[in-house]
Structure formats: C-alpha cells, structure tokens
Design an enzyme around this catalytic site. Structure first.
Site, PDB file in Angstrom:
ATOM      1  N   SER A 279       2.308  -8.222  13.180  1.00 15.80           N
ATOM      2  CA  SER A 279       3.514  -8.364  12.356  1.00 15.80           C
ATOM      3  C   SER A 279       4.493  -7.206  12.516  1.00 15.80           C
ATOM      4  CB  SER A 279       3.127  -8.503  10.883  1.00 15.80           C
ATOM      5  OG  SER A 279       2.333  -7.394  10.472  1.00 15.80           O
ATOM      6  N   GLY A 314      -0.481 -10.728  11.271  1.00 14.92           N
ATOM      7  CA  GLY A 314      -1.875 -10.826  10.856  1.00 14.92           C
ATOM      8  C   GLY A 314      -2.884 -10.866  11.985  1.00 14.92           C
ATOM      9  N   ASN A 346      -4.525  -4.516  12.800  1.00 10.93           N
ATOM     10  CA  ASN A 346      -5.471  -5.440  12.184  1.00 10.93           C
ATOM     11  C   ASN A 346      -6.865  -5.417  12.828  1.00 10.93           C
ATOM     12  OD1 ASN A 346      -3.436  -6.497  10.393  1.00 10.93           O
ATOM     13  ND2 ASN A 346      -2.603  -7.601  12.147  1.00 10.93           N
ATOM     14  N   ASP A 465       5.866  -2.145   2.059  1.00  5.38           N
ATOM     15  CA  ASP A 465       4.611  -1.399   1.997  1.00  5.38           C
ATOM     16  C   ASP A 465       4.659  -0.293   3.039  1.00  5.38           C
ATOM     17  OD1 ASP A 465       4.084  -2.629   4.508  1.00  5.38           O
ATOM     18  OD2 ASP A 465       3.187  -4.353   3.505  1.00  5.38           O
ATOM     19  N   HIS A 468       4.893  -2.259   7.104  1.00  6.53           N
ATOM     20  CA  HIS A 468       5.955  -3.139   7.604  1.00  6.53           C
ATOM     21  C   HIS A 468       7.350  -2.565   7.351  1.00  6.53           C
ATOM     22  CE1 HIS A 468       2.427  -5.737   6.856  1.00  6.53           C
ATOM     23  NE2 HIS A 468       2.801  -6.275   8.004  1.00  6.53           N
TER      24      HIS A 468
END
Length: 513
Positions: A279, A314, A346, A465, A468
């Site tokens: 992402s 993700g 991830n 956050d 991102h």
C-alpha cells in the site's frame, strides 16, 4: 538421398543469388546532415530523433532502402572535413538519391578550441584561411553555400539525384509564431538548389506551419521537449518526414514514385515500468493513504514510458506471489521493460494465522508448511526467496529488475527516523547483491530528507497513521525514487526520468489533480 541434398543446395544457391540480385537492384536513399536528421545513434536516447530515422516508413521498402549517414554536431564543413561525405560518395551509384539538410551548426565560430565548425554566411566563393585551433593545421574555410554546392555537384557526378532541404525549425516561439530561416540557411539552401537545378523542399516552413496550428503549449512536450528546442521527439521527427514527403509529392522529382499510398507509421514502443509492492506504493482510493506509485508519473517522461502500478495494499512478497498477482504482472512484461520490486511492510506479519502474509525472515532457502484457513497447504519461503523469484522471472522475460527498500515510517526513536536497517532493508540489499541487480535504499534516502524537514513538518505527510502517506508525502517519496533512478546511468530507465531542472519547473502539487 544424395541427389535430394544436391537439389536442395542448388535451390539454396539460386535463392541466395536472387536475393543478392534483388538487394543490388534496390535504389539507395542516403541521408546526410546533422542531428536533426539522425540524433546520436538513432536509437531515441533522451527521446530525441531525427527525420532520417522515419522517412523510410513512407517509402516502398521493396524498391528502395534507406542509409542514414547524418551525424550530430556536424556542419556542411565538418561533415566533409571528417571524411563522412567521402564515405557516402564512394558508395553512390546511378539512380540513388541523396537527401541533404544542414544549417543548425553552420552558424558556429569559424575557429575555436571546442568545435571549429562554422562556415562563412551566404553562397559566394568567399573564403578565409585559418590555422584550425583543434587540428593545428591550415584550413581554408568557405561559405555554407560552397560546401552545399560541392555535395550536390559530386552527387550528380555519380549519377545520383540530390534533394536539398531547408533546416527544420527550432521550437522557439515569438508572438505565437515560429521564426523561419528564409533569410539565412533556408534561403541559401534554396539558392543552391535552384542554381544546380535540383529539387528543393522548404522543410522549415512546411513543418513550422503545421506546428503553429497546434500552438506552443501543445507542441512543447509532444513534438519537442522543453529541455531541447532543436531536436524533435519521435512525433516531431515523423512530422518532419511527413513534410518532406508532402514536398516530394508536389515536385517533379522521381522519388515521389516510391511513396506509399497508405504508409503505416510505427513510433517506438513505450517502455513499461512495473511497480510491485504494498500500500505504500499502491493506488488505494484513499486520500489519507496514497502510495508513492500514484505520484510517480509526474517525474517521468510519459511520452516514452508507461508507469504500470501493480502494487496492492496489504500484500507481502509472499501474498503477492500466492494470490497470483505476480503471475498476472509477469504475463504483461515485455523485453526491455523494468520492474521495481519493493516489499517489507507486511512481511513481518504472522506466517500461519490471521492474514497468512508473513514470510520467513532472511534470504535463505528455509521453508515452512502452513495449513491455511481455507484448508490449502502452502509452502512458505523467506522474504529473500520471493524477491529472488521476482528478479529471476523478470529477467527471463527480457526485462530489468530493480530492488528498492521499503519506505520509512513516521517514527522517530531518539530523534532519528526509524528504519528497518537490520531486517528488510538489509535483506533487500543482500538479495540485490547476490542477484547482481541495481538496488536503491529508498528508506535511507527518504529518511535523510525527513531529518532535514524535521519531525513536525513530516507529521503532515502521514494523515492516517505512521505508515501511509497522504498526497504530499507520496509526492516526496516519488520524487526521491525518481532522483535515485536517474542516477542509474547504466540503465535506460535513467534516461526516462525527468532531469533535475525539469523537476524544479514542475507545477506546484496543489495544481496537480
């Protein structure tokens, strides 16, 4: 059996003789001139082309063939001094054609230590004796017209048919118009053509008239680049070639008989730059989580490169492979494309539960069997194993892989930007070294910029956050990635990134949709 072999050999010999005969019967069209006829090696470096690279697509290749002998940086004088015209002259045969265009470089100094390529203005027999500061030898410098006339006359001596063109226009506008050269090199070229009774094509005016219909805003960035007002793009070179063909059609020159009725013009295929990652690179349909790949096209010459963003939010290196995302991407890759590989955010997830996206730490060959929630057995590999797979299969497709480290998070332990320099950053670099591919430590390069900006300013880059970025943050990362790609001078990708000056002149981010 022996008789059959002899018959096959005889047939092959006859075919080769016929092939050579047909090749010899073809008329050769030679192009001589400067970089606006053939830029560099004629391979489109920098997106710049010459019309000599495209003129052949308008002509019947079963009857004529093109030999582009133009050389960038030459004037009528230096082209001959370097022996380039002699090389063409020796090959000329009766019925061949010579397309001639100079003028862009003839206006330089007659004598200096850089190029010494200028000619005396006009078409008279005036001359000047110099000691060339480059060659250290005596030289008699003549007028532009004198050198041009020499080429025309010597081509006619061999029974060839010369065609003279005025130089293409420069992309320098004044009051919505492009200046013509009909009082200088264009005029002098026409005068020589008229005096020698050969075809003249006013390429300068024909092409300038076309460009003026589009207007400066539509010409710059399409037919010419902002960085270069002299050398056209592929589309500009095709426009110049089209203008020559149109001039031939209304002339009495016999070359018009070889013009195709409906030519199919092939422009160079755009290079694809595939982005695979998570992402932090992907298009996420969320203004508070914009991947840097969304902003990447802003920093590339998109007339020559397609940015194909295959990153998916993700995903880890493992799930990008397991879910078939890599297989789908791979099916679209063509030779000479590029693939940027960036994972890590991830891959630290759980291996055998929840999202089933964690990969094994490191770059080794360790595996783990996992019984997924859907009752499928999966063999999980290391983070490095997946990266190696992407690299090797990219190469199998004839494309070039580039490994990038993951992006830094907005975390500042001890006042320093957090980086995973002992895990995913380190492993990505180790894979790149082992596989002998280019590696960009994007984490470090972006972190350096963050340190200069300071924690408060960087905070605005992360509206959602610590992982991102928003639009501004994604733009900062994309700019950094492009800068680093531009530094890979051995790869063509560096040529497809905007230059430093071009980046500085980009419109403010708030004006970009």
């Amino acid at each position: 059996m022996r008789m059959t072999k002899l018959m096959l050999l005889a047939f092959l010999a006859l075919f080769l003789v016929q092939f050579q005969t047909n090749a010899q019967q073809k008329i050769t069209i030679y192009t001589v001139g400067d970089s606006t006829v053939k830029n560099g090696r004629g391979d489109g470096t920098g997106g710049l082309w010459g019309w000599g690279d495209y003129i052949g697509q308008f002509l019947d290749s079963t009857k004529v063939r093109i030999e582009n002998h133009a050389l960038g940086g030459t004037s009528t004088r230096t082209y001959q001094n370097l022996g380039l015209w002699d090389a063409v002259y020796k090959k000329l045969k009766k019925g061949d054609y010579v397309l001639i265009q100079w003028g862009h470089n003839d206006d330089g100094p007659l004598n200096d230590t850089i190029r010494a390529r200028g000619t005396i203005k006009g078409i008279s027999d005036k001359s000047e004796k110099i000691v060339n500061m480059i060659t250290k030898k005596e030289e008699v410098v003549h007028t532009y017209g004198w050198y041009l006339r020499k080429v025309v006359k010597e081509a006619k001596e061999k029974g060839a048919i010369p065609i003279v063109m005025s130089p293409i226009p420069r992309n320098k506008w004044k009051d919505g118009k492009l200046p013509r050269n009909n009082t200088s090199y264009g005029l002098w070229a026409k005068q020589i053509a008229d005096q020698e009774k050969v075809t003249f094509i006013d390429l300068n005016d024909r092409m300038a008239s076309k460009l003026e219909k589009f207007g400066e805003a539509n010409v710059t960035g399409t037919y010419f680049y902002k960085k270069d007002h002299t050398h056209p793009s592929a589309k500009g070179a095709v426009m110049a070639a089209t203008s020559i063909i149109e001039g031939l059609k209304v002339s009495t020159n016999p070359l018009k008989n070889y013009i195709l009725e409906n030519p199919v013009i092939k422009l160079p295929r755009k290079t694809n730059l595939f982005l695979i990652g998570d992402s932090t690179m992907a298009e996420n349909n969320n203004e508070n989580a914009v991947g840097w790949g969304v902003m990447a096209p802003r920093y590339f010459d998109t007339t020559r490169v397609n940015i194909v963003n295959k990153a998916r939010g993700g995903r880890s290196s493992r799930t990008f492979d397991f879910e078939g995302l890599w297989e789908k991407t791979k099916s679209e890759i063509q030779p000479n494309d590029f693939v940027i590989i960036q994972f890590g955010h991830n891959d630290a997830g759980k291996i055998d539960s929840e999202k089933f996206r964690g990969s094994i730490n490191g770059i080794g060959d360790e595996t783990q069997q996992v019984n997924r929630a859907d009752s499928l057995m999966e063999t999980v590999h290391t983070y490095g194993w997946y990266l190696k797979k992407f690299i090797r299969e990219t190469r199998e497709k004839g494309a070039t892989p580039i490994v990038m480290s993951l992006t830094p998070r907005n975390e500042w332990p001890n006042g320093k930007v957090e980086q995973r320099s002992t895990t995913y950053v380190k492993w990505a670099q180790e894979v790149a070294t082992e596989e002998k591919v280019d590696y960009i430590d994007l984490s470090d390069k972006v972190a350096q910029k963050y340190q200069v900006l300071g924690q408060e300013a960087v905070k605005a880059f992360f509206p959602k956050d610590h992982t991102h970025t928003g639009r501004a943050g994604a733009n900062a990362v994309a700019e950094t990635a492009a800068e680093q790609l531009r530094g890979l001078k051995k790869l063509k990708i560096s040529d497809l990134v905007l230059g430093k000056k071009e980046m500085e002149e980009l419109p403010p981010l708030e004006l970009v949709k």
